[in-house]
Design a protein around this motif. Structure first.
Motif, PDB file in Angstrom:
ATOM      1  N   ALA A   1      -3.742  -6.785  12.792  1.00 50.49           N
ATOM      2  CA  ALA A   1      -2.527  -7.493  13.203  1.00 50.49           C
ATOM      3  C   ALA A   1      -2.076  -8.501  12.149  1.00 50.49           C
ATOM      4  CB  ALA A   1      -2.767  -8.203  14.530  1.00 50.49           C
ATOM      5  N   ALA A   2      -3.025  -9.148  11.493  1.00 48.10           N
ATOM      6  CA  ALA A   2      -2.684 -10.235  10.572  1.00 48.10           C
ATOM      7  C   ALA A   2      -2.227  -9.745   9.199  1.00 48.10           C
ATOM      8  CB  ALA A   2      -3.887 -11.169  10.406  1.00 48.10           C
ATOM      9  N   ILE A   3      -2.776  -8.638   8.717  1.00 51.98           N
ATOM     10  CA  ILE A   3      -2.447  -8.161   7.370  1.00 51.98           C
ATOM     11  C   ILE A   3      -0.958  -7.851   7.213  1.00 51.98           C
ATOM     12  CG2 ILE A   3      -2.798  -6.279   5.721  1.00 51.98           C
ATOM     13  CD1 ILE A   3      -5.750  -6.217   6.691  1.00 51.98           C
ATOM     14  N   PRO A   4      -0.338  -7.059   8.103  1.00 57.49           N
ATOM     15  CA  PRO A   4       1.107  -6.820   7.941  1.00 57.49           C
ATOM     16  C   PRO A   4       1.938  -8.092   8.055  1.00 57.49           C
ATOM     17  CG  PRO A   4       0.135  -5.244   9.477  1.00 57.49           C
ATOM     18  CD  PRO A   4      -0.888  -6.308   9.235  1.00 57.49           C
ATOM     19  N   PHE A   5       1.516  -8.989   8.923  1.00 58.45           N
ATOM     20  CA  PHE A   5       2.222 -10.261   9.105  1.00 58.45           C
ATOM     21  C   PHE A   5       2.233 -11.052   7.798  1.00 58.45           C
ATOM     22  CE2 PHE A   5       2.429 -14.748  10.290  1.00 58.45           C
ATOM     23  CZ  PHE A   5       3.496 -14.765  11.189  1.00 58.45           C
ATOM     24  N   TYR A   6       1.068 -11.176   7.171  1.00 57.19           N
ATOM     25  CA  TYR A   6       0.998 -11.946   5.933  1.00 57.19           C
ATOM     26  C   TYR A   6       1.649 -11.191   4.779  1.00 57.19           C
ATOM     27  CZ  TYR A   6      -0.753 -14.931   2.216  1.00 57.19           C
ATOM     28  OH  TYR A   6      -0.827 -15.780   1.143  1.00 57.19           O
ATOM     29  N   ALA A   7       1.551  -9.862   4.778  1.00 57.98           N
ATOM     30  CA  ALA A   7       2.172  -9.062   3.719  1.00 57.98           C
ATOM     31  C   ALA A   7       3.677  -9.321   3.664  1.00 57.98           C
ATOM     32  CB  ALA A   7       1.894  -7.582   3.933  1.00 57.98           C
TER      33      ALA A   7
ATOM     34  N   LEU B   1      -6.164 -12.354   3.484  1.00 61.61           N
ATOM     35  CA  LEU B   1      -5.724 -12.916   2.208  1.00 61.61           C
ATOM     36  C   LEU B   1      -5.736 -11.862   1.112  1.00 61.61           C
ATOM     37  CD1 LEU B   1      -4.901 -15.372   0.524  1.00 61.61           C
ATOM     38  CD2 LEU B   1      -7.335 -15.846   0.168  1.00 61.61           C
ATOM     39  N   ILE B   2      -6.817 -11.084   1.055  1.00 55.98           N
ATOM     40  CA  ILE B   2      -6.950 -10.078   0.000  1.00 55.98           C
ATOM     41  C   ILE B   2      -5.976  -8.921   0.195  1.00 55.98           C
ATOM     42  CG2 ILE B   2      -8.514  -8.400  -1.053  1.00 55.98           C
ATOM     43  CD1 ILE B   2     -10.822 -10.314  -0.320  1.00 55.98           C
ATOM     44  N   LEU B   3      -6.012  -8.299   1.361  1.00 55.35           N
ATOM     45  CA  LEU B   3      -5.200  -7.112   1.603  1.00 55.35           C
ATOM     46  C   LEU B   3      -3.724  -7.456   1.819  1.00 55.35           C
ATOM     47  CD1 LEU B   3      -7.574  -4.968   3.861  1.00 55.35           C
ATOM     48  CD2 LEU B   3      -7.288  -4.951   1.374  1.00 55.35           C
ATOM     49  N   GLY B   4      -3.459  -8.564   2.489  1.00 53.52           N
ATOM     50  CA  GLY B   4      -2.071  -8.966   2.716  1.00 53.52           C
ATOM     51  C   GLY B   4      -1.375  -9.337   1.423  1.00 53.52           C
ATOM     52  N   LEU B   5      -2.094 -10.058   0.552  1.00 56.68           N
ATOM     53  CA  LEU B   5      -1.514 -10.432  -0.746  1.00 56.68           C
ATOM     54  C   LEU B   5      -1.253  -9.190  -1.590  1.00 56.68           C
ATOM     55  CD1 LEU B   5      -0.672 -12.672  -2.693  1.00 56.68           C
ATOM     56  CD2 LEU B   5      -3.046 -12.805  -3.471  1.00 56.68           C
ATOM     57  N   ALA B   6      -2.196  -8.261  -1.583  1.00 56.10           N
ATOM     58  CA  ALA B   6      -2.026  -7.028  -2.356  1.00 56.10           C
ATOM     59  C   ALA B   6      -0.844  -6.212  -1.827  1.00 56.10           C
ATOM     60  CB  ALA B   6      -3.310  -6.205  -2.304  1.00 56.10           C
ATOM     61  N   ALA B   7      -0.763  -6.050  -0.514  1.00 57.44           N
ATOM     62  CA  ALA B   7       0.317  -5.250   0.077  1.00 57.44           C
ATOM     63  C   ALA B   7       1.675  -5.888  -0.154  1.00 57.44           C
ATOM     64  CB  ALA B   7       0.071  -5.068   1.577  1.00 57.44           C
ATOM     65  N   GLY B   8       1.758  -7.208   0.035  1.00 59.51           N
ATOM     66  CA  GLY B   8       3.030  -7.901  -0.169  1.00 59.51           C
ATOM     67  C   GLY B   8       3.491  -7.839  -1.616  1.00 59.51           C
ATOM     68  N   THR B   9       2.551  -7.954  -2.535  1.00 58.57           N
ATOM     69  CA  THR B   9       2.895  -7.878  -3.961  1.00 58.57           C
ATOM     70  C   THR B   9       3.400  -6.483  -4.323  1.00 58.57           C
ATOM     71  OG1 THR B   9       1.203  -9.543  -4.487  1.00 58.57           O
ATOM     72  CG2 THR B   9       2.033  -8.198  -6.312  1.00 58.57           C
ATOM     73  N   LEU B  10       2.736  -5.456  -3.805  1.00 62.92           N
ATOM     74  CA  LEU B  10       3.172  -4.081  -4.064  1.00 62.92           C
ATOM     75  C   LEU B  10       4.562  -3.821  -3.487  1.00 62.92           C
ATOM     76  CD1 LEU B  10      -0.087  -1.975  -3.524  1.00 62.92           C
ATOM     77  CD2 LEU B  10       1.223  -2.213  -5.646  1.00 62.92           C
ATOM     78  N   LEU B  11       4.857  -4.411  -2.344  1.00 63.96           N
ATOM     79  CA  LEU B  11       6.181  -4.249  -1.752  1.00 63.96           C
ATOM     80  C   LEU B  11       7.270  -4.755  -2.689  1.00 63.96           C
ATOM     81  CD1 LEU B  11       5.571  -5.295   1.973  1.00 63.96           C
ATOM     82  CD2 LEU B  11       6.326  -3.057   1.163  1.00 63.96           C
ATOM     83  N   VAL B  12       6.974  -5.822  -3.402  1.00 67.93           N
ATOM     84  CA  VAL B  12       7.965  -6.415  -4.304  1.00 67.93           C
ATOM     85  C   VAL B  12       8.063  -5.655  -5.622  1.00 67.93           C
ATOM     86  CG1 VAL B  12       8.577  -8.481  -5.640  1.00 67.93           C
ATOM     87  CG2 VAL B  12       7.728  -8.709  -3.305  1.00 67.93           C
TER      88      VAL B  12
ATOM     89  N   PHE C   1       3.182   5.473 -12.732  1.00 67.73           N
ATOM     90  CA  PHE C   1       2.828   6.799 -13.246  1.00 67.73           C
ATOM     91  C   PHE C   1       4.029   7.465 -13.929  1.00 67.73           C
ATOM     92  CE2 PHE C   1       0.791   6.251  -8.996  1.00 67.73           C
ATOM     93  CZ  PHE C   1      -0.438   5.817  -9.464  1.00 67.73           C
ATOM     94  N   GLY C   2       5.014   6.630 -14.339  1.00 69.54           N
ATOM     95  CA  GLY C   2       6.180   7.154 -15.018  1.00 69.54           C
ATOM     96  C   GLY C   2       7.159   7.873 -14.113  1.00 69.54           C
ATOM     97  N   SER C   3       7.064   7.653 -12.814  1.00 67.67           N
ATOM     98  CA  SER C   3       7.908   8.367 -11.858  1.00 67.67           C
ATOM     99  C   SER C   3       8.533   7.392 -10.863  1.00 67.67           C
ATOM    100  CB  SER C   3       7.090   9.420 -11.112  1.00 67.67           C
ATOM    101  OG  SER C   3       7.828   9.962 -10.038  1.00 67.67           O
ATOM    102  N   ILE C   4       9.871   7.359 -10.841  1.00 67.83           N
ATOM    103  CA  ILE C   4      10.564   6.517  -9.867  1.00 67.83           C
ATOM    104  C   ILE C   4      10.299   7.016  -8.448  1.00 67.83           C
ATOM    105  CG2 ILE C   4      12.837   5.812  -9.028  1.00 67.83           C
ATOM    106  CD1 ILE C   4      13.809   5.697 -11.863  1.00 67.83           C
ATOM    107  N   ALA C   5      10.162   8.340  -8.310  1.00 68.85           N
ATOM    108  CA  ALA C   5       9.884   8.915  -6.987  1.00 68.85           C
ATOM    109  C   ALA C   5       8.569   8.389  -6.426  1.00 68.85           C
ATOM    110  CB  ALA C   5       9.848  10.437  -7.086  1.00 68.85           C
ATOM    111  N   ALA C   6       7.566   8.251  -7.293  1.00 70.95           N
ATOM    112  CA  ALA C   6       6.271   7.722  -6.842  1.00 70.95           C
ATOM    113  C   ALA C   6       6.421   6.296  -6.339  1.00 70.95           C
ATOM    114  CB  ALA C   6       5.259   7.780  -7.981  1.00 70.95           C
ATOM    115  N   GLY C   7       7.244   5.502  -7.044  1.00 72.73           N
ATOM    116  CA  GLY C   7       7.495   4.135  -6.604  1.00 72.73           C
ATOM    117  C   GLY C   7       8.181   4.078  -5.258  1.00 72.73           C
ATOM    118  N   ARG C   8       9.145   4.987  -5.049  1.00 71.16           N
ATOM    119  CA  ARG C   8       9.851   5.037  -3.773  1.00 71.16           C
ATOM    120  C   ARG C   8       8.892   5.411  -2.636  1.00 71.16           C
ATOM    121  NH1 ARG C   8      12.817   2.878  -6.528  1.00 71.16           N
ATOM    122  NH2 ARG C   8      14.968   3.360  -7.123  1.00 71.16           N
ATOM    123  N   ILE C   9       8.012   6.355  -2.912  1.00 69.58           N
ATOM    124  CA  ILE C   9       7.059   6.791  -1.884  1.00 69.58           C
ATOM    125  C   ILE C   9       6.098   5.667  -1.523  1.00 69.58           C
ATOM    126  CG2 ILE C   9       5.131   8.344  -1.399  1.00 69.58           C
ATOM    127  CD1 ILE C   9       6.571  10.449  -3.105  1.00 69.58           C
ATOM    128  N   ILE C  10       5.529   5.010  -2.546  1.00 67.98           N
ATOM    129  CA  ILE C  10       4.583   3.906  -2.309  1.00 67.98           C
ATOM    130  C   ILE C  10       5.258   2.798  -1.517  1.00 67.98           C
ATOM    131  CG2 ILE C  10       3.244   2.076  -3.407  1.00 67.98           C
ATOM    132  CD1 ILE C  10       2.716   4.034  -5.718  1.00 67.98           C
TER     133      ILE C  10
END
Length: 233
Positions: free
Chosen positions: A115-121, A36-47, A59-68
C-alpha cells in the motif's frame, strides 16, 4: 468487560501497550525501509522514462521507455486506488505464499508495504518534476551521465520535498498499521479491537489513541526539522 479497579489492571495495561507499541514500531520501521527504497526507485523511473525524460529511450528504444513508464503508471494507480482493507484481504494468499502465514506481526508488513510503495512513488514523481529543467540541462552540458544527473542533480535538489512526502507516507503507514490488527496483524490496532471493542474497555481505546498520536507527532516533528534543515543547505 474489563474491571479497571482490579489491582493488576494498570500493570497489565502498561505491559500490553508496551508490547503492542513495539510491534507497531517494528512493522512501521521495516515498511518504511522497503517503501523508501522501492518507492524512490519507482517514482524516479516514472519521471526519467516519461516523454522528454533523460531515460526516455532505454536500450535505445523509445517504445521500451513507453512500455516501462506505462506499466509503472498502471501499477502505481492500481495500488493507490484500492482501499487498504480490501487490499489487505486480497493479499492474504500472496502473504501466505511469501511468508508461510498470512497473519501475525511480520505478515502484516506485506500489505503495509504494497500500500505504501505506490503512495510514496507518486509523491516522489511530483517532487522530482519540480526540479528546474535548467539544472538538468546544465548537467548535460557538463557531460554528466544519466546516473550522475539522477544521483547528483535531480534527487539532491528534490530532497526537502522527498522528506516531506516521506513523512506523510510514514504517517499513513502508522494509520494502516492500526488497521492490520483487524485481521490478526498485532500491534496497537489489535489491542484496540481485542480489549477496547470486544471487551468494552474505553481505557484501552484512549490509551491506544494517545500512543498513536504521540508516534505521529514525533514523525511529523522529525520530518519537518529534517526538511527545513535540507532546504537551507
Amino acid at each position: 468487560m474489563i474491571d479497571s479497579t482490579a489491582p493488576d489492571f494498570w500493570p497489565q495495561l502498561f505491559e500490553t501497550l508496551l508490547r503492542a507499541t513495539g510491534e507497531t514500531l517494528y512493522q512501521v520501521g521495516v515498511t518504511m525501509l522497503i517503501t523508501l527504497i522501492l518507492g524512490l526507485a519507482a517514482g524516479t523511473l516514472l519521471v526519467i522514462t516519461d516523454r522528454g525524460g533523460i531515460l526516455e529511450s532505454p536500450f535505445g528504444s523509445i517504445a521500451a521507455g513507453r512500455i516501462i513508464n506505462g506499466v509503472l503508471q498502471a501499477v502505481v494507480n492500481l495500488g493507490r486506488s484500492i482501499p487498504f482493507i480490501i487490499l489487505m484481504i486480497a493479499l492474504i494468499p500472496f502473504t501466505r505464499f511469501l511468508l508461510g502465514s498470512a497473519f501475525g506481526v511480520t505478515a502484516a508488513i506485506v500489505p503495509l508495504a504494497v500500500a505504501a510503495i505506490p503512495f510514496y512513488a507518486r509523491i516522489v514523481e511530483i517532487s522530482l518534476r519540480e526540479v528546474s529543467e535548467g539544472l538538468v540541462e546544465a548537467g548535460l552540458s557538463l557531460g554528466a551521465t544519466r546516473w550522475q544527473l539522477v544521483s547528483k542533480v535531480i534527487v539532491p535538489e528534490a530532497v526537502p520535498g522527498l522528506i516531506r512526502g516521506f513523512t506523510t507516507t510514514v504517517v499513513s503507514i502508522v494509520n494502516y498499521s492500526a488497521i492490520v490488527g483487524a485481521i490478526g496483524g498485532g500491534g496497537l490496532g489489535d489491542v484496540a479491537i481485542r480489549y477496547g471493542h470486544q471487551r468494552y474497555s474505553v481505557i484501552h481505546i484512549v490509551a491506544v489513541i494517545i500512543v498513536l498520536v504521540a508516534i505521529v507527532q514525533i514523525v511529523q516533528a522529525v520530518g519537518a526539522r529534517l526538511a527545513n534543515r535540507m532546504s537551507h543547505r
